[in-house]
Design an enzyme around this catalytic site. Sequence first.
Site, mmCIF file in Angstrom:
data_model
loop_
_atom_site.group_PDB
_atom_site.id
_atom_site.type_symbol
_atom_site.label_atom_id
_atom_site.label_comp_id
_atom_site.label_asym_id
_atom_site.label_seq_id
_atom_site.Cartn_x
_atom_site.Cartn_y
_atom_site.Cartn_z
ATOM 1 N N SER A 50 6.496 -7.351 2.738
ATOM 2 C CA SER A 50 5.770 -7.078 3.986
ATOM 3 C C SER A 50 6.067 -8.217 4.956
ATOM 4 O O SER A 50 6.629 -9.248 4.559
ATOM 5 C CB SER A 50 4.264 -7.046 3.699
ATOM 6 O OG SER A 50 3.836 -8.324 3.279
ATOM 7 N N ASP A 82 8.573 -3.591 4.019
ATOM 8 C CA ASP A 82 7.359 -2.773 3.968
ATOM 9 C C ASP A 82 6.620 -2.889 5.308
ATOM 10 O O ASP A 82 6.397 -4.003 5.800
ATOM 11 C CB ASP A 82 6.484 -3.316 2.819
ATOM 12 C CG ASP A 82 5.323 -2.401 2.471
ATOM 13 O OD1 ASP A 82 5.430 -1.183 2.704
ATOM 14 O OD2 ASP A 82 4.319 -2.914 1.938
ATOM 15 N N HIS A 83 6.246 -1.782 5.889
ATOM 16 C CA HIS A 83 5.481 -1.758 7.144
ATOM 17 C C HIS A 83 6.106 -2.558 8.288
ATOM 18 O O HIS A 83 5.422 -3.384 8.926
ATOM 19 C CB HIS A 83 4.029 -2.231 6.924
ATOM 20 C CG HIS A 83 3.241 -1.305 6.068
ATOM 21 N ND1 HIS A 83 2.737 -0.109 6.525
ATOM 22 C CD2 HIS A 83 2.886 -1.388 4.764
ATOM 23 C CE1 HIS A 83 2.106 0.507 5.544
ATOM 24 N NE2 HIS A 83 2.191 -0.241 4.459
ATOM 25 N N HIS A 180 -4.877 1.544 1.613
ATOM 26 C CA HIS A 180 -4.487 0.219 1.114
ATOM 27 C C HIS A 180 -5.675 -0.560 0.532
ATOM 28 O O HIS A 180 -6.821 -0.328 0.910
ATOM 29 C CB HIS A 180 -3.862 -0.596 2.251
ATOM 30 C CG HIS A 180 -2.521 -0.082 2.666
ATOM 31 N ND1 HIS A 180 -2.291 0.495 3.882
ATOM 32 C CD2 HIS A 180 -1.335 -0.039 2.006
ATOM 33 C CE1 HIS A 180 -1.026 0.866 3.963
ATOM 34 N NE2 HIS A 180 -0.424 0.552 2.842
ATOM 35 N N GLY A 181 -5.354 -1.509 -0.346
ATOM 36 C CA GLY A 181 -6.358 -2.457 -0.823
ATOM 37 C C GLY A 181 -7.095 -1.993 -2.070
ATOM 38 O O GLY A 181 -6.718 -0.993 -2.702
ATOM 39 N N GLY A 214 -0.563 2.798 -0.512
ATOM 40 C CA GLY A 214 -1.951 2.667 -0.940
ATOM 41 C C GLY A 214 -2.206 3.350 -2.263
ATOM 42 O O GLY A 214 -3.240 3.981 -2.464
ATOM 43 N N ALA A 215 -1.251 3.203 -3.208
ATOM 44 C CA ALA A 215 -1.307 4.008 -4.432
ATOM 45 C C ALA A 215 -1.628 3.189 -5.678
ATOM 46 O O ALA A 215 -1.277 3.583 -6.789
ATOM 47 C CB ALA A 215 0.013 4.759 -4.596
ATOM 48 N N SER A 216 -2.309 2.061 -5.510
ATOM 49 C CA SER A 216 -2.744 1.330 -6.705
ATOM 50 C C SER A 216 -3.909 2.061 -7.361
ATOM 51 O O SER A 216 -4.714 2.710 -6.683
ATOM 52 C CB SER A 216 -3.190 -0.091 -6.327
ATOM 53 O OG SER A 216 -2.067 -0.949 -6.242
ATOM 54 N N ASN A 256 4.022 3.166 -3.821
ATOM 55 C CA ASN A 256 3.842 1.741 -3.520
ATOM 56 C C ASN A 256 2.687 1.128 -4.298
ATOM 57 O O ASN A 256 1.578 1.672 -4.303
ATOM 58 C CB ASN A 256 3.514 1.564 -2.033
ATOM 59 C CG ASN A 256 4.709 1.783 -1.140
ATOM 60 O OD1 ASN A 256 5.760 2.227 -1.595
ATOM 61 N ND2 ASN A 256 4.552 1.470 0.124
HETATM 62 P P1 13P Z 1 -2.042 -0.740 -2.610
HETATM 63 O O1 13P Z 1 -2.903 -1.656 -1.789
HETATM 64 O O2 13P Z 1 -2.777 0.469 -3.037
HETATM 65 O O3 13P Z 1 -1.380 -1.449 -3.747
HETATM 66 O O4 13P Z 1 -0.852 -0.224 -1.639
HETATM 67 C C1 13P Z 1 0.264 -1.031 -1.386
HETATM 68 C C2 13P Z 1 1.130 -0.484 -0.310
HETATM 69 O O5 13P Z 1 1.026 0.645 0.122
HETATM 70 C C3 13P Z 1 2.140 -1.393 0.237
HETATM 71 O O6 13P Z 1 2.776 -0.857 1.338
HETATM 72 O O1 G3H Z 2 0.644 -2.397 2.627
HETATM 73 C C1 G3H Z 2 0.476 -3.603 2.604
HETATM 74 C C2 G3H Z 2 0.818 -4.407 1.418
HETATM 75 O O2 G3H Z 2 -0.193 -4.342 0.460
HETATM 76 C C3 G3H Z 2 1.163 -5.802 1.831
HETATM 77 O O3 G3H Z 2 0.062 -6.544 2.165
HETATM 78 O O4 G3H Z 2 0.508 -7.590 4.406
HETATM 79 O O5 G3H Z 2 -1.043 -8.677 2.739
HETATM 80 O O6 G3H Z 2 1.427 -8.638 2.356
HETATM 81 P P1 G3H Z 2 0.244 -7.949 2.973
HETATM 82 ZN ZN ZN Z 3 1.625 0.391 2.612
#
Ligand code: 13P
Ligand code: G3H
Ligand code: ZN
Length: 312
Positions: A50, A82-83, A180-181, A214-216, A256
């Site tokens: 990221s 990422d993003h 996310h999170g 956001g798939a944790s 992810n």
């Molecule tokens: P999580 O916060 O669910 O692990 O998602 C991570 C993510 O989407 C990173 O881009």
């Molecule tokens: O989608 C976001 C990821 O979890 C990365 O998070 O910006 O804190 O590195 P971060």
């Molecule tokens: Zn993400």
Amino acid sequence: MSLVNTKKMFQKAYKYGYAIGAFNVNNMEIIQGIVKAADELKSPIILQASSGARKYAGSLYLKKLVEAAVESTDIPIALHLDHGDSFELCKNCIDSGFTSVMIDGSSLEYEKNIEITKKVCEYAHKYDVTVEGELGSLSGIEDSVSVEAEKAFYTNPEQVEDFVKQTGVDSLAIAIGTSHGAYKFKPTQKPNLRFDILEEIQLKLPNFPIVLHGASSVVPDFVDEINNFGGKLGNAIGIPEEMLKKAASMAVCKINVDSDLRLAMTAKIRKNLYEHPENFDPRKYLSCARDAITEIVKHKIINVMNSENRAL
Ligand code: 13P
Ligand code: G3H
Ligand code: ZN
């Protein structure tokens, strides 16, 4: 093996109904832990950084650490931004050797999202770099939101075909209920993914790779361990693994995972320091953390992605 883009990875994943794990990297131990797991299970993977990770570690450090990891294995690995939130950031990553980038225009007006995504695709494709775009909003959906208002959060299946056609994007992140999170759902909510929307999108975009952010799963054992050793995480709730596994068997080719890695590391570091209060050698608690990363990534590869032995 050198870094690869995501094209072939996704083609195979789509065809055989599995997903590629995309794991966020921030330091050496995380990179080593992930690559060890993927190497032992012969799974292709995506290492993603990221802009926060680039700020924390320095983009040159991250790039060199990933290069070192890639030298140690022959599994296919993509290095992905990422993003990405601007053309300049995406260009900078492409110029410095990333093999895949995400341009996240999901917060923009539809036409503006198309404009910036198309611009990134035109640049990236000249260098054989693949691009992920996003449509829909990933913020968690409150209980009180009406069915009509809820619709605005999810990806609109009526837009996906036009978006992909106009931008030339190689994969698409969609919103079907992930966020996310570590706090994805309220304790009063039942975790739910809108598979009906995924199915509609799959029909509109046959053979096209879909991405879930956001798939944790927010593994409860890690949350408990953190709380048992002095943490305060409250009601952390994630996406049940069976749902992710089902998505991986459908059009979802990239899943992810970041929060579960953070939780695994934090749990093991807290436990290790508690059990060895005399220790002040970071190598000891960081090797525990690295082993925890290997373990959770192996678990994801086997139980969520179904990508074991797909590196051949
Ligand atoms: P999580 O916060 O669910 O692990 O998602 C991570 C993510 O989407 C990173 O881009
Ligand atoms: O989608 C976001 C990821 O979890 C990365 O998070 O910006 O804190 O590195 P971060
Ligand atoms: Zn993400």
